[in-house]
Design a protein around this motif. Structure first.
Motif, PDB file in Angstrom:
ATOM      1  N   LEU A  77       0.877  -1.170   0.000  1.00 29.25           N
ATOM      2  CA  LEU A  77       0.000   0.000   0.000  1.00 29.25           C
ATOM      3  C   LEU A  77       0.912   1.217   0.000  1.00 29.25           C
ATOM      4  O   LEU A  77       1.691   1.414   0.934  1.00 29.25           O
ATOM      5  N   VAL A  78       0.809   2.012  -1.076  1.00 30.42           N
ATOM      6  CA  VAL A  78       1.762   3.091  -1.302  1.00 30.42           C
ATOM      7  C   VAL A  78       1.016   4.361  -1.699  1.00 30.42           C
ATOM      8  O   VAL A  78       0.114   4.304  -2.539  1.00 30.42           O
ATOM      9  N   PRO A  79       1.383   5.516  -1.126  1.00 30.31           N
ATOM     10  CA  PRO A  79       0.797   6.764  -1.620  1.00 30.31           C
ATOM     11  C   PRO A  79       1.122   6.929  -3.114  1.00 30.31           C
ATOM     12  O   PRO A  79       2.229   6.591  -3.559  1.00 30.31           O
ATOM     13  N   PHE A  80       0.174   7.442  -3.859  1.00 33.21           N
ATOM     14  CA  PHE A  80       0.331   7.602  -5.306  1.00 33.21           C
ATOM     15  C   PHE A  80       1.674   8.237  -5.679  1.00 33.21           C
ATOM     16  O   PHE A  80       2.357   7.767  -6.583  1.00 33.21           O
ATOM     17  N   ALA A  81       2.069   9.287  -4.969  1.00 31.63           N
ATOM     18  CA  ALA A  81       3.303  10.008  -5.287  1.00 31.63           C
ATOM     19  C   ALA A  81       4.560   9.205  -4.972  1.00 31.63           C
ATOM     20  O   ALA A  81       5.650   9.580  -5.409  1.00 31.63           O
ATOM     21  N   GLU A  82       4.412   8.079  -4.268  1.00 30.29           N
ATOM     22  CA  GLU A  82       5.573   7.294  -3.868  1.00 30.29           C
ATOM     23  C   GLU A  82       5.659   5.935  -4.551  1.00 30.29           C
ATOM     24  O   GLU A  82       6.511   5.112  -4.197  1.00 30.29           O
ATOM     25  N   VAL A  83       4.781   5.671  -5.528  1.00 25.52           N
ATOM     26  CA  VAL A  83       4.874   4.406  -6.259  1.00 25.52           C
ATOM     27  C   VAL A  83       6.238   4.382  -6.951  1.00 25.52           C
ATOM     28  O   VAL A  83       6.604   5.318  -7.661  1.00 25.52           O
ATOM     29  N   PRO A  84       7.012   3.323  -6.731  1.00 22.55           N
ATOM     30  CA  PRO A  84       8.380   3.296  -7.265  1.00 22.55           C
ATOM     31  C   PRO A  84       8.449   2.919  -8.746  1.00 22.55           C
ATOM     32  O   PRO A  84       7.584   2.221  -9.274  1.00 22.55           O
TER      33      PRO A  84
END
Length: 132
Positions: A77-84
Motif C-alpha cells: 500500500l503506497v501513496p500515489f506520489a511514492e509508487v516506485p
C-alpha cells in the motif's frame, strides 16, 4: 464484490475491450507481472479484502473466460506520489518514466470517476503466471 471462478477471485485487468485484451496478453507473455489498484475504488467501494501472498487469482479475458491463473507474490500500500519506478516497470506496459506512469494512471482513474491526488493509496500487486 469481485466475481469468483472455480473458487478463485477474478482479476479483470483494465477496462473491457482493447485495453483488457492488451493487458491480458502482456500477462500471458510474462511481460506484465504487476498491476495497480486504488484502495478506495477497487477494494473499499467493492467490499473486497486485499489479496495476500500466495493467493491465486483467475485472470479473465474480454469475454469473461478464464485466460490464466496468477499467484500473488507481493503486495504493498503506497501513496500515489511514492509508487516506485520498479513497480511501473513490472507492470510491463512500456512506461518511459515514473511521471509517465503517474499521468496514465491518473487519467485512467479519472475516467473511472475517481480523482487521484499524491496521497491516494495505491495497491501495488505483484504476481507470477501459474498457468495460461
Amino acid at each position: 464484490m469481485w466475481g469468483r471462478m472455480d473458487g478463485l477471485r477474478v482479476m479483470e485487468l483494465g477496462t473491457p475491450g482493447e485495453m483488457r485484451k492488451e493487458l491480458t496478453d502482456l500477462t500471458l507473455s510474462g511481460a506484465k507481472q504487476a498491476t495497480a489498484g486504488l484502495l478506495e475504488l477497487d477494494y473499499h467501494a467493492q467490499g473486497e479484502a486485499l489479496e495476500h501472498i500466495g493467493e491465486r487469482l483467475a485472470v479473465v479475458d474480454d469475454s469473461g473466460a478464464r485466460a490464466a491463473v496468477v499467484e500473488v507474490v507481493g503486495i504493498g500500500l503506497v501513496p500515489f506520489a511514492e509508487v516506485p519506478w520498479e513497480f511501473a516497470l513490472a507492470e510491463g506496459e512500456g512506461y518511459h518514466s515514473i511521471e509517465h506512469w503517474r499521468d496514465v494512471h491518473r487519467r485512467f482513474w479519472a475516467d473511472e470517476g475517481c480523482q487521484v491526488d499524491d496521497s491516494s493509496t495505491v495497491v501495488c500487486l505483484w504476481y507470477r503466471l501459474v498457468n495460461p
